[in-house]
Design an enzyme around this catalytic site. Structure first.
Site, PDB file in Angstrom:
ATOM      1  N   LYS A 229      69.004  40.912  54.386  1.00 44.35           N
ATOM      2  CA  LYS A 229      67.631  40.557  54.680  1.00 44.35           C
ATOM      3  C   LYS A 229      67.393  39.045  54.758  1.00 44.35           C
ATOM      4  O   LYS A 229      66.345  38.599  55.222  1.00 44.35           O
ATOM      5  CB  LYS A 229      66.698  41.213  53.653  1.00 44.35           C
ATOM      6  N   CYS A 273      61.429  55.337  53.838  1.00 42.23           N
ATOM      7  CA  CYS A 273      60.448  56.157  54.568  1.00 42.23           C
ATOM      8  C   CYS A 273      61.113  56.977  55.660  1.00 42.23           C
ATOM      9  O   CYS A 273      60.467  57.386  56.620  1.00 42.23           O
ATOM     10  CB  CYS A 273      59.364  55.267  55.164  1.00 42.23           C
TER      11      CYS A 273
HETATM   12  C1  SPV Z   1      65.301  47.705  52.594  1.00 42.79           C
HETATM   13  O1  SPV Z   1      64.739  47.656  51.484  1.00 42.79           O
HETATM   14  O2  SPV Z   1      64.690  47.616  53.656  1.00 42.79           O
HETATM   15  C2  SPV Z   1      66.746  47.883  52.655  1.00 42.79           C
HETATM   16  C3  SPV Z   1      67.520  47.616  51.456  1.00 42.79           C
HETATM   17  O3  SPV Z   1      67.272  48.132  53.693  1.00 42.79           O
HETATM   18  S1  SPV Z   1      67.524  45.927  51.118  1.00 42.79           S
HETATM   19  O4  SPV Z   1      68.879  45.467  51.179  1.00 42.79           O
HETATM   20  O5  SPV Z   1      66.982  45.788  49.796  1.00 42.79           O
HETATM   21  O6  SPV Z   1      66.711  45.220  52.065  1.00 42.79           O
HETATM   22 MN    MN Z   2      65.901  47.742  55.322  1.00 35.92          MN
END
Ligand code: SPV
Ligand code: MN
Length: 622
Positions: A229, A273
């Protein structure tokens, strides 16, 4: 070319690996953070199997991961305050006076850099700094972006080596340029169980200007792995500068039985979701479950590529009935990492796995015993709802053959989905590309355990709000322009898997999404008629009845159809009211958005007058 660091920090072999890249920018970055973070030594990770094995061994040796009974399986724990993405401490560094969208935390760049520099000072003292190279998107393709990861966590590099394509060779192809992203991460001081200790000092700061992200005092992958992210934010900015789309989307191939064709969809859903489960619908093929880049081909068609090569998936309810392919992959010998599960005698346990739990075990909360209660007297669940697995997609039986295709795959459909217990019908087709952008832009969803926050319905345009480092208006404009430049626009749909009845019981089974997918797929190929309603086009009862029979050999009652596809006018209008308020405070929102908002509102109001009721059956629109 030179690496300006004290000689004792790096041996000749590692130095040679860096120098072979012939990239002074890389050398400068390594030198800068070696001087600031002061690790005990530096290890360079290339694409070689030996280096991959070294990282795996290190993670075990330093206790960030522990081996389980099955070959290749390990587990990792994140701290109790580090079980999901942490929005409160995630900020975009912005120039003085710059205004981000309301939903995005920002901090003045100079101030943020000063704060993070202080936090990084000497943070790797006594530790090893890994310098690792990866590729976002298929290597050596027009999607590819090089990513340089500096971290003191072997777990971070190991998880990235499963989730992302190798990038050492990609960096050689850069030919000395600075066109890559870089990530500086430190887990910080570790507690006895090897989880980040100083969670009060957790920070994730995104520096768009320098194409870098800082992440400190955290291990949870969504906060710590540069390529997940963190890179998503940098890539969103880049996509805007270069006129393509960077989305929080799966990519999958729909393959309805007997049709002898594959139709590629991308889809954006907020975390937890139904995104992964849509990408994993039985009988179809998966390319990716989280992040996609979309670019326009010379033929005027939109092509999508998965930025990743693995899945960091929620493990709750992965069982032989609901998610057989993942369950089988997770219970066979192969390289994978479990995070935040219950561990007993070398075996992992999770919520909804369809197996009895042991009497005791080790969890992210410490040692656990059956019947243990929390401070409020409730049964203590030793496994967090956001517990996850990390695995390569190619290990799955339903991996699509185009997984690593440098051209990407042609996109025919785009789906937006949220968690709405009350109003949105299971599947709706947008009236046009611009209307579809509007539909994505008004997406709302009840928050889930993937984000550290309370449960509430929040506006989450294109399921991308957490990562939107450009103002919302700019983001939507880019979507509109992207569609206008296409010779063949994908159809845009919305889905909602979470409708409940008055007693709180779900109106649909989990598997029903396969029928909605086949309906959307058929619409793309001109096979079904649809009913026009104020919010878009919905399926006809007969088509769904036929599909339910064909797919599940199950009856689909007309009364179920009416309940699921009725328009709840008040709820739909209330939502538009909430959305209007949010957008009124945004700058630069394209006119087309407000036009669609106004038109949709008028259509709903008209329907209210015409039918004189709040709930209108789909049959009333025929
Ligand atoms: C999300 O939370 O959208 C995920 C997992 O795909 S994370 O790596 O926490 O972003
Ligand atoms: Mn994600």
């Amino acid at each position: 070319m030179a690496l300006n660091i004290p000689q004792q920090l790096i041996d000749q072999t590692n130095l040679d690996k860096l120098l072979a890249l012939k990239n002074q920018h890389v050398l400068d970055i390594v030198a800068r953070y070696a001087a600031l973070c002061q690790p005990a030594r530096i290890t360079v990770i290339t694409d070689s199997p030996e280096d991959a094995a070294y990282v795996r061994a290190k993670s075990l040796e330093n206790g960030e991961e522990t081996a389980l009974a099955l070959p290749g399986h390990t587990y990792h724990f994140d701290g109790t305050a580090d079980q999901g993405r942490d929005k409160a401490v995630t900020r975009v560094l912005v120039p003085a006076g710059f205004r981000m969208s309301k939903a995005i935390n920002s901090i003045e760049r100079e101030e943020g850099l000063k704060e993070i520099t202080e936090k990084l000072a000497r943070i790797m003292a006594g530790k090893e700094m890994f310098v690792a190279f990866f590729t976002l998107g298929p290597a050596n393709s027009r999607f590819a972006i090089g990513a340089l990861q500096l971290t003191d966590s072997a777990y971070v590099v190991h998880a990235e080596s499963i989730l992302y394509r190798p990038g050492y060779e990609e960096f050689k192809r850069l030919d000395g340029s600075d066109k890559f992203f870089h990530f500086i991460h430190s887990a910080g001081e570790l507690a006895e169980n090897k989880t980040s200790k100083n969670s009060d000092n957790k920070r994730i700061y995104i520096d768009l200007e320098a194409n870098r992200v800082f992440s400190v005092n955290t291990q949870y992958a969504g906060n710590s792995l540069g390529l997940k992210k963190l890179a998503l934010r940098l890539a969103i900015k880049k996509s805007h500068d270069e006129d393509w789309l960077c989305e929080h989307m799966f990519v999958m191939g729909a393959r309805p039985e007997g049709k002898n064709r594959v139709t590629y969809f991308t889809g954006a859903y907020p975390s937890a979701c139904g995104k992964t489960s849509t990408a994993m619908i039985p009988g179809q093929t998966i390319i990716g479950d989280d992040i996609a880049y979309l670019k326009i081909g010379a033929d005027g068609i939109a092509y999508a590529a998965n930025v990743e090569q693995g899945i960091f998936g929620i493990i709750e309810n992965v069982n032989l009935i609901d998610d057989a392919l993942i369950y089988e992959a997770l219970t066979g010998p192969r390289e994978l990492i479990f995070s935040n599960l219950l561990i007993n005698d070398g075996t992992p346990y999770w919520l909804g796995m369809g197996k009895d739990w042991p009497e005791t075990g080790l969890s992210y909360l410490g040692s656990w015993q059956k019947g243990a209660k929390d401070n409020d007297g409730n049964e203590l669940k030793p496994v967090h709802k956001n517990a996850r697995y990390t695995i390569r997609i190619k290990e799955l039986a339903n991996a699509d053959a185009n997984l690593d295709n440098p051209e990407g795959v042609p996109v025919s459909g785009i789906i937006y989905g949220g968690r709405d217990y009350e109003v949105s019908p299971p599947v709706v087709e947008s009236l046009s590309w611009a209307h579809g952008v509007f539909v994505g832009a008004i997406l709302e969803s009840v928050t889930t355990a993937a984000i550290l926050s309370k449960q509430e319905t929040v506006h989450n345009p294109m399921a991308n709000i957490d990562f939107m480092v450009v103002p919302l208006g700019v983001y939507l404009t880019n979507h509109l322009k992207f569609g206008e430049r296409l010779d063949k626009q994908p159809k845009i749909f919305s889905t909602n898997y979470f409708l409940k009845d008055a007693e709180g019981k779900f109106l649909n089974q989990k598997v029903d999404k396969k029928v909605w997918l086949y309906w959307m797929e058929g619409r793309i190929h001109g096979e079904y008629e649809a009913i026009e309603t104020p919010i878009g086009l919905i399926p006809k009862y007969e088509d769904l009845k036929h599909l339910f029979r064909q797919v599940f050999d199950r009856d689909y009652a007309r009364s179920d159809y009416e309940t699921q596809f009725s328009l709840k006018l008040r709820g739909l209008l209330e939502r538009l009211g909430r959305i209007e308020k949010i957008y009124a405070e945004e700058e630069g929102v394209p006119e087309a958005f407000f036009e669609h908002l106004e038109q949709q509102k008028q259509r709903l109001l008209q329907t209210q007058i015409q039918h004189g009721k709040e709930i209108v059956s789909p049959l009333d629109f025929i």
